[in-house]
Design a protein around this motif. Structure first.
Motif, PDB file in Angstrom:
ATOM      1  N   LEU A  26      78.757  19.074  80.594  1.00 21.59           N
ATOM      2  CA  LEU A  26      79.381  17.058  80.345  1.00 21.59           C
ATOM      3  C   LEU A  26      79.153  16.924  81.524  1.00 21.59           C
ATOM      4  CD1 LEU A  26      83.068  18.620  78.451  1.00 21.59           C
ATOM      5  CD2 LEU A  26      80.556  17.074  77.662  1.00 21.59           C
ATOM      6  N   ASN A  28      79.184  12.825  83.484  1.00 25.88           N
ATOM      7  CA  ASN A  28      80.397  12.608  82.787  1.00 25.88           C
ATOM      8  C   ASN A  28      79.855  10.945  83.696  1.00 25.88           C
ATOM      9  OD1 ASN A  28      81.524  15.066  84.623  1.00 25.88           O
ATOM     10  ND2 ASN A  28      83.609  13.805  83.451  1.00 25.88           N
ATOM     11  N   CYS A  44      72.429  16.731  75.331  1.00 29.15           N
ATOM     12  CA  CYS A  44      73.401  16.206  75.543  1.00 29.15           C
ATOM     13  C   CYS A  44      74.158  16.603  74.734  1.00 29.15           C
ATOM     14  CB  CYS A  44      73.062  14.777  76.023  1.00 29.15           C
ATOM     15  SG  CYS A  44      75.061  14.128  76.535  1.00 29.15           S
ATOM     16  N   ALA A  48      81.771  12.259  78.463  1.00 28.75           N
ATOM     17  CA  ALA A  48      83.236  13.134  79.252  1.00 28.75           C
ATOM     18  C   ALA A  48      82.670  11.054  79.873  1.00 28.75           C
ATOM     19  CB  ALA A  48      83.214  14.521  79.327  1.00 28.75           C
ATOM     20  N   ALA A  50      85.007  10.213  83.428  1.00 24.92           N
ATOM     21  CA  ALA A  50      85.837  10.188  84.805  1.00 24.92           C
ATOM     22  C   ALA A  50      86.522   9.377  85.332  1.00 24.92           C
ATOM     23  CB  ALA A  50      84.697  10.732  85.834  1.00 24.92           C
ATOM     24  N   ASP A  89      89.165  10.791  80.692  1.00 26.47           N
ATOM     25  CA  ASP A  89      90.433  11.502  81.361  1.00 26.47           C
ATOM     26  C   ASP A  89      91.063  10.701  81.181  1.00 26.47           C
ATOM     27  OD1 ASP A  89      90.837  12.781  83.934  1.00 26.47           O
ATOM     28  OD2 ASP A  89      89.235  11.778  85.531  1.00 26.47           O
ATOM     29  N   ASN A 117      91.700  14.635  79.040  1.00 21.32           N
ATOM     30  CA  ASN A 117      91.889  15.247  80.459  1.00 21.32           C
ATOM     31  C   ASN A 117      92.976  15.290  80.423  1.00 21.32           C
ATOM     32  OD1 ASN A 117      89.334  16.360  80.328  1.00 21.32           O
ATOM     33  ND2 ASN A 117      88.899  16.078  82.936  1.00 21.32           N
ATOM     34  N   SER A 209      87.336  25.811  81.574  1.00 17.73           N
ATOM     35  CA  SER A 209      86.575  24.756  82.303  1.00 17.73           C
ATOM     36  C   SER A 209      85.755  24.454  83.538  1.00 17.73           C
ATOM     37  CB  SER A 209      87.117  22.886  81.704  1.00 17.73           C
ATOM     38  OG  SER A 209      86.077  21.930  82.082  1.00 17.73           O
ATOM     39  N   LEU A 211      84.599  22.733  87.632  1.00 18.90           N
ATOM     40  CA  LEU A 211      83.971  21.253  88.488  1.00 18.90           C
ATOM     41  C   LEU A 211      83.140  21.986  88.612  1.00 18.90           C
ATOM     42  CD1 LEU A 211      84.256  18.457  88.640  1.00 18.90           C
ATOM     43  CD2 LEU A 211      85.305  18.377  90.378  1.00 18.90           C
ATOM     44  N   ARG A 229      82.695  25.149  79.452  1.00 16.98           N
ATOM     45  CA  ARG A 229      82.778  24.316  79.830  1.00 16.98           C
ATOM     46  C   ARG A 229      82.397  23.385  81.157  1.00 16.98           C
ATOM     47  NH1 ARG A 229      87.040  19.530  77.333  1.00 16.98           N
ATOM     48  NH2 ARG A 229      86.038  17.086  78.796  1.00 16.98           N
ATOM     49  N   SER A 231      82.032  20.229  83.845  1.00 17.20           N
ATOM     50  CA  SER A 231      81.816  19.157  84.382  1.00 17.20           C
ATOM     51  C   SER A 231      81.580  18.363  85.807  1.00 17.20           C
ATOM     52  CB  SER A 231      82.923  18.123  83.597  1.00 17.20           C
ATOM     53  OG  SER A 231      84.361  18.818  84.019  1.00 17.20           O
TER      54      SER A 231
END
Length: 268
Positions: A26, A28, A44, A48, A50, A89, A117, A209, A211, A229, A231
């Motif tokens: 994802l 963002n 893609c 998502a 942010a 988010d 999120n 998930s 970051l 996942r 992001s």
């Protein structure tokens, strides 16, 4: 197809992507142009937002300064710009009570989001919400989604590592509690150690998930570790603005206009 049927189909696709063999990547976004650009890139599969980037685009600090109304307007703008599933988010859920979080989910659905999120960090950034209280807020989000008839994908975020604590046990316990409360995926931003990531993936009874940022494992390595996942938070906006700063510096210094100046985001 009714609007609810469309949302349900998008939510089901987003849910499927969390158990697909290929990691869900994802990149963002923060507005219609960034969403359309990312959505047009081959590979893609979902979009998502942010919260940090959306707040920055409005001249605000992260941490719910934009408020529920402002955030949902931004989410709706993104959702209208693409045909892919959108996960938003929603920071801490915008409200003091679980009922407030439930209302936020209802309104996020109306804005076109089919995932969210929800974080357990408090707005002052110094502490985590009590785990049982955070779980109640997740349960309220799940109940609101169920009542709407849309299987919203709840990505429950624990900020254990963002508080500078290397505490996999705390992340594990919170992740398990949030999964029991109805979360579909457990988001542990800040963790970069491959061994710890694998332990969390193997120990938590839900997809995990993370970051990705400089110093984190590559996307390919994360997939090998079992992460469902990944992001990038405000990172993509940082890349875009760094490119803008470089271009501005070159042009202000008398440089030749670059070919990228002709780029335009794709139409929805």
């Amino acid at each position: 197809m009714t609007a609810t049927d469309d949302l349900k189909a998008r939510a089901e696709e987003l849910r499927r992507l969390h158990t697909d063999p290929a990691i869900l990547v994802l990149v963002n976004v923060w507005d219609a142009a960034s969403a359309a650009t990312v959505a047009s890139v081959p590979g893609c599969r979902a979009i998502a937002t942010a919260s940090w980037a959306i707040a920055a685009a409005h001249g605000l600090a992260d941490g719910e300064a934009i408020g529920r109304e402002g955030m949902l307007r931004a989410v709706e703008t993104v959702a209208r710009a693409v045909t892919l599933p959108v996960t938003a988010d929603l920071e801490g859920g915008y409200g003091e009570t679980p009922a407030d979080v439930g209302e936020t989910i209802e309104r996020a659905l109306a804005a076109g989001a089919v995932g969210c999120n929800l974080e357990d960090g408090l707005r002052d950034g110094a502490e985590l919400r009590d785990a049982s209280e955070a779980a109640e807020r997740i349960a309220a989000a799940r109940a609101a989604a169920d009542a709407a008839g849309v299987p919203v994908v709840i990505n429950a975020r624990t900020d254990v590592y963002l508080r500078g604590t290397d505490d996999p046990e705390a992340a594990f316990l919170r992740g398990q509690a949030y999964a029991r409360a109805g979360a579909d995926c457990i988001f542990v931003p800040g963790v970069v150690d491959p061994k710890t990531i694998r332990e969390l993936v193997e120990g938590i009874d839900a997809p995990v998930s993370v970051l990705a940022r400089p110093g984190a494992p590559s996307v390919s390595e994360l997939q090998e570790l079992g992460v469902a996942r990944v992001s990038f938070g405000p990172g993509p906006m940082g890349v875009a603005l760094a490119a803008l700063a470089r271009t501005a510096s070159d042009l202000l210094g008398g440089g030749v206009p670059a070919g990228e100046l002709s780029y335009r985001p794709p139409a929805a």
